[in-house]
Design a protein around this motif. Structure first.
Motif, PDB file in Angstrom:
ATOM      1  N   THR A 169     -61.575-114.826  -0.665  1.00  0.00           N
ATOM      2  CA  THR A 169     -61.250-116.141  -0.120  1.00  0.00           C
ATOM      3  C   THR A 169     -60.863-117.070  -1.259  1.00  0.00           C
ATOM      4  OG1 THR A 169     -62.735-115.964   1.798  1.00  0.00           O
ATOM      5  CG2 THR A 169     -62.171-118.185   1.055  1.00  0.00           C
ATOM      6  N   VAL A 170     -59.789-117.823  -1.064  1.00  0.00           N
ATOM      7  CA  VAL A 170     -59.363-118.836  -2.034  1.00  0.00           C
ATOM      8  C   VAL A 170     -59.425-120.189  -1.330  1.00  0.00           C
ATOM      9  CG1 VAL A 170     -57.554-119.604  -3.601  1.00  0.00           C
ATOM     10  CG2 VAL A 170     -57.834-117.154  -3.132  1.00  0.00           C
ATOM     11  N   VAL A 171     -60.310-121.051  -1.795  1.00  0.00           N
ATOM     12  CA  VAL A 171     -60.483-122.379  -1.221  1.00  0.00           C
ATOM     13  C   VAL A 171     -59.850-123.388  -2.177  1.00  0.00           C
ATOM     14  CG1 VAL A 171     -62.122-124.082  -0.345  1.00  0.00           C
ATOM     15  CG2 VAL A 171     -62.642-121.637  -0.156  1.00  0.00           C
ATOM     16  N   ALA A 190     -55.797 -93.452  -5.206  1.00  0.00           N
ATOM     17  CA  ALA A 190     -56.659 -94.539  -4.743  1.00  0.00           C
ATOM     18  C   ALA A 190     -56.271 -95.005  -3.338  1.00  0.00           C
ATOM     19  CB  ALA A 190     -56.595 -95.707  -5.719  1.00  0.00           C
ATOM     20  N   VAL A 191     -57.271 -95.563  -2.623  1.00  0.00           N
ATOM     21  CA  VAL A 191     -57.042 -96.155  -1.306  1.00  0.00           C
ATOM     22  C   VAL A 191     -57.643 -97.558  -1.329  1.00  0.00           C
ATOM     23  CG1 VAL A 191     -57.330 -95.921   1.183  1.00  0.00           C
ATOM     24  CG2 VAL A 191     -57.248 -93.868  -0.249  1.00  0.00           C
ATOM     25  N   HIS A 192     -56.867 -98.548  -0.928  1.00  0.00           N
ATOM     26  CA  HIS A 192     -57.293 -99.952  -1.035  1.00  0.00           C
ATOM     27  C   HIS A 192     -56.995-100.673   0.280  1.00  0.00           C
ATOM     28  CE1 HIS A 192     -56.936-104.002  -3.475  1.00  0.00           C
ATOM     29  NE2 HIS A 192     -57.815-104.059  -2.484  1.00  0.00           N
ATOM     30  N   LEU A 193     -58.037-101.217   0.892  1.00  0.00           N
ATOM     31  CA  LEU A 193     -57.904-102.073   2.068  1.00  0.00           C
ATOM     32  C   LEU A 193     -58.405-103.451   1.681  1.00  0.00           C
ATOM     33  CD1 LEU A 193     -59.434 -99.678   4.781  1.00  0.00           C
ATOM     34  CD2 LEU A 193     -57.046 -99.846   4.055  1.00  0.00           C
ATOM     35  N   GLY A 194     -57.514-104.437   1.623  1.00  0.00           N
ATOM     36  CA  GLY A 194     -57.916-105.749   1.136  1.00  0.00           C
ATOM     37  C   GLY A 194     -57.398-106.879   1.992  1.00  0.00           C
ATOM     38  N   ARG A 195     -58.172-107.977   2.019  1.00  0.00           N
ATOM     39  CA  ARG A 195     -57.716-109.200   2.678  1.00  0.00           C
ATOM     40  C   ARG A 195     -57.908-110.369   1.730  1.00  0.00           C
ATOM     41  NH1 ARG A 195     -60.453-113.388   6.791  1.00  0.00           N
ATOM     42  NH2 ARG A 195     -61.870-113.361   5.029  1.00  0.00           N
ATOM     43  N   ASP A 196     -56.840-111.162   1.542  1.00  0.00           N
ATOM     44  CA  ASP A 196     -56.894-112.405   0.779  1.00  0.00           C
ATOM     45  C   ASP A 196     -56.684-113.552   1.765  1.00  0.00           C
ATOM     46  OD1 ASP A 196     -57.113-110.802  -1.410  1.00  0.00           O
ATOM     47  OD2 ASP A 196     -55.193-111.341  -2.308  1.00  0.00           O
ATOM     48  N   ALA A 197     -57.719-114.375   1.950  1.00  0.00           N
ATOM     49  CA  ALA A 197     -57.656-115.491   2.892  1.00  0.00           C
ATOM     50  C   ALA A 197     -57.671-116.801   2.115  1.00  0.00           C
ATOM     51  CB  ALA A 197     -58.843-115.438   3.860  1.00  0.00           C
ATOM     52  N   ILE A 198     -56.750-117.701   2.453  1.00  0.00           N
ATOM     53  CA  ILE A 198     -56.556-118.933   1.689  1.00  0.00           C
ATOM     54  C   ILE A 198     -56.668-120.132   2.613  1.00  0.00           C
ATOM     55  CG2 ILE A 198     -54.992-120.188   0.162  1.00  0.00           C
ATOM     56  CD1 ILE A 198     -53.544-117.422  -0.223  1.00  0.00           C
ATOM     57  N   ALA A 222     -52.708-110.813   3.756  1.00  0.00           N
ATOM     58  CA  ALA A 222     -52.762-112.172   3.200  1.00  0.00           C
ATOM     59  C   ALA A 222     -52.748-113.180   4.348  1.00  0.00           C
ATOM     60  CB  ALA A 222     -51.588-112.419   2.261  1.00  0.00           C
ATOM     61  N   ASN A 223     -53.741-114.069   4.369  1.00  0.00           N
ATOM     62  CA  ASN A 223     -53.839-115.112   5.398  1.00  0.00           C
ATOM     63  C   ASN A 223     -53.816-116.476   4.740  1.00  0.00           C
ATOM     64  OD1 ASN A 223     -56.425-113.442   7.406  1.00  0.00           O
ATOM     65  ND2 ASN A 223     -54.379-112.822   6.864  1.00  0.00           N
ATOM     66  N   VAL A 224     -53.211-117.454   5.408  1.00  0.00           N
ATOM     67  CA  VAL A 224     -53.285-118.830   4.922  1.00  0.00           C
ATOM     68  C   VAL A 224     -53.478-119.760   6.107  1.00  0.00           C
ATOM     69  CG1 VAL A 224     -50.769-119.150   4.978  1.00  0.00           C
ATOM     70  CG2 VAL A 224     -52.166-120.609   3.500  1.00  0.00           C
ATOM     71  N   GLU A 225     -54.346-120.752   5.939  1.00  0.00           N
ATOM     72  CA  GLU A 225     -54.530-121.808   6.919  1.00  0.00           C
ATOM     73  C   GLU A 225     -54.709-123.113   6.161  1.00  0.00           C
ATOM     74  OE1 GLU A 225     -59.160-121.868   8.110  1.00  0.00           O
ATOM     75  OE2 GLU A 225     -58.096-120.079   8.784  1.00  0.00           O
TER      76      GLU A 225
END
Length: 397
Positions: A169-171, A190-198, A222-225
Motif C-alpha cells: 500500500t502506498v499512502v 519464480a512465481v510472483h502474485l502482487g498487488r500495489d494499492a495507492i 496496480a490499484n489507485v483511488e
C-alpha cells in the motif's frame, strides 16, 4: 460475504470511496470473502492456475525474502504488526493473493517519508528483495507512507527465486509528489502474485511504474483511488516476455473523487514460443466524480511467431459530467514503414529492428526517474533481444 464486510461495502458505496467494480471484488481482510478461484472467474481466466503451484491455497510459511534497503536521511523502515499496518492506512485486500499476504505474513514493513521532506532522483529509496528458491513460499506486506508535501522516489526490486505473494500500500499525503517503481527481475522459475494499492491525497501526484522481465509467472495488480479532489495518478508499465513466460498486469483506477486525473500507459514485447502477456485495464468513474480526466493505453509488439498477447481495456462510467475519458489498445509486429525508412538509409535489418524496439520502450524508460534503473532496463532490453530476435541474423546476412 460476511455481514460485517457487507455493511462496510454498503457504507463505502454510499460515500463513493470503495474500490469496487465488476472486475474488482469488494475489499475485505476476511479470506472467506476471497474464495479459492477455479480459473473460470473473469478476474482469473487468463492466469495459468496450475503453474501457481498451490500459492492460492493458504499454506502457512515461515520463510522470508532477504531484504536490503537504501534509505536517504530522514526516511525510516520499521517492522510493524498487522494492526499497525492497518492503522498506517493500509488498503484492504481486493483479491485473494493480497488477502493471503495480509493474513499469513508474519509482520508488515512500514516505510515512512516524513512530511515536507524532498528527496532528489539521485537519492531514491531502494528496497531490494531477494529469494533463494522457488520451493520457498513467501508472503510480503509493505506500507509506504509519504507525508504532506513530501517528494520521493521509491523503488522495490525483486530478484532471485521464490513463490512470492505480496500486498503493498502506498499512502500519499496532500500535495506530495511520489514516484514508485516495482521491478520484477526474477530468475526464470519464480512465481510472483502482487498487488500495489495507492491512495492519492488532495492535489498530490503519483507515478507508479511496474516493470516485469523475469519470472515464470508474474501477475501484478496496480490499484489507485483518491482521498480528496485534485489528485493525479500516472500508471505506467513495461514488460518483455520470453518463450514460455506468462506476464500479467492488471490495473484499476477508481475515480471516487471529483476533479481527479489518471493516465495509464503500458507497453510490452513478446518473443519465443508460448510467450504470453496479459493486460487488463479498468477505469471506474463514479457518480460523484465530476470533472475528472482519464485515459488508458496498452501497446504490444510481437517479435516472433508463437506468442500471444491479451489486451482488454475497460471503462465504467456513472456520470456524464467529465472532462474526458478514453482508451486504446494495439498488438502488432514491427512497423514495415519504419523499417523501410531505416533500411533506405543503409541501416541493416538487425540494427533497424533494434532501433525500432528501443524507440518503442525508451519513452517509458525515461520516465522511471531512477538513473541507475533506467540504464539497467536499457541493457536488459538489449539482452532480451539477443536471446531470440537477433539470433540467426548473423547467418542470414
Amino acid at each position: 460475504m460476511t455481514d460485517a464486510a457487507r455493511e462496510s461495502v454498503e457504507a463505502s458505496l454510499e460515500q463513493g470511496h470503495l474500490s469496487f467494480s465488476h472486475l474488482n471484488p469488494p475489499p475485505s481482510y476476511d479470506l472467506a470473502d476471497h474464495p479459492l478461484p477455479t480459473g473460470r472467474e473473469e478476474i482469473w481466466r487468463f492466469t495459468p492456475m496450475k503453474r501457481l503451484r498451490g500459492m492460492l491455497e493458504g499454506e502457512p510459511s515461515a520463510t522470508q525474502l532477504t531484504w536490503d534497503a537504501t534509505l536517504p536521511d530522514g526516511v525510516t523502515l520499521t517492522q510493524v504488526s498487522g494492526e499497525e499496518a492497518r492503522a498506517a492506512g493500509e488498503l484492504a485486500p481486493n483479491d485473494r493473493p493480497a488477502a493471503l499476504a495480509a493474513e499469513l505474513a508474519d509482520h508488515a514493513l512500514l516505510l515512512d517519508v516524513p512530511a515536507e521532506l524532498e528527496l532528489d532522483d539521485e537519492h531514491p529509496v531502494v528496497l531490494r528483495l531477494h529469494g533463494e528458491s522457488v520451493d520457498d513460499l513467501v508472503y510480503g506486506r509493505l506500507v509506504v507512507r509519504v507525508g504532506r508535501h513530501a517528494k520521493a522516489t521509491v523503488a522495490v526490486v525483486h530478484t532471485g527465486s521464490a513463490r512470492y505473494v505480496a500486498t503493498t500500500t502506498v499512502v500519499v499525503g496532500d500535495g506530495a509528489q511520489v514516484n514508485v517503481v516495482s521491478l520484477q527481475d526474477w530468475a526464470d522459475d519464480a512465481v510472483h502474485l502482487g498487488r500495489d494499492a495507492i491512495r492519492v491525497g488532495r492535489d498530490a501526484h503519483v507515478r507508479h511504474t511496474s516493470v516485469s522481465f523475469g519470472g515464470d509467472v508474474v501477475r501484478m495488480h496496480a490499484n489507485v483511488e483518491y482521498d480528496a479532489p485534485g489528485g493525479e495518478a500516472e500508471l505506467l508499465g513495461l514488460y518483455f516476455a520470453d518463450a514460455g513466460q506468462h506476464l500479467e498486469h492488471r490495473l484499476f483506477a477508481d475515480h471516487n473523487q471529483p476533479r481527479t486525473k489518471s493516465n495509464v500507459l503500458y507497453k510490452g514485447a513478446l518473443q519465443g514460443e508460448k510467450a504470453h502477456t496479459v493486460w487488463i485495464g479498468n477505469v471506474l468513474i463514479r457518480k460523484i466524480a465530476e470533472g475528472i480526466e482519464t485515459y488508458e493505453e496498452n501497446r504490444n509488439l510481437v517479435l516472433t511467431d508463437g506468442c500471444h498477447a491479451d489486451s482488454v481495456p475497460n471503462l465504467e462510467i456513472e456520470t456524464g459530467e467529465i472532462e474526458g475519458a478514453g482508451h486504446a489498445s494495439a498488438t502488432a509486429r514491427f512497423d514495415d514503414e519504419q523499417l523501410f525508412y531505416l533500411r533506405t538509409r543503409g541501416i541493416s535489418d538487425k540494427e533497424a529492428k533494434r532501433l525500432v524496439l528501443h524507440g518503442f520502450f525508451q519513452d517509458l524508460i525515461r520516465k522511471i526517474g531512477v538513473p541507475s534503473l533506467e540504464a539497467k532496463l536499457t541493457e536488459t532490453v538489449e539482452d532480451e533481444l539477443a536471446k531470440n530476435v537477433f539470433r540467426g541474423f548473423e547467418t542470414e546476412q
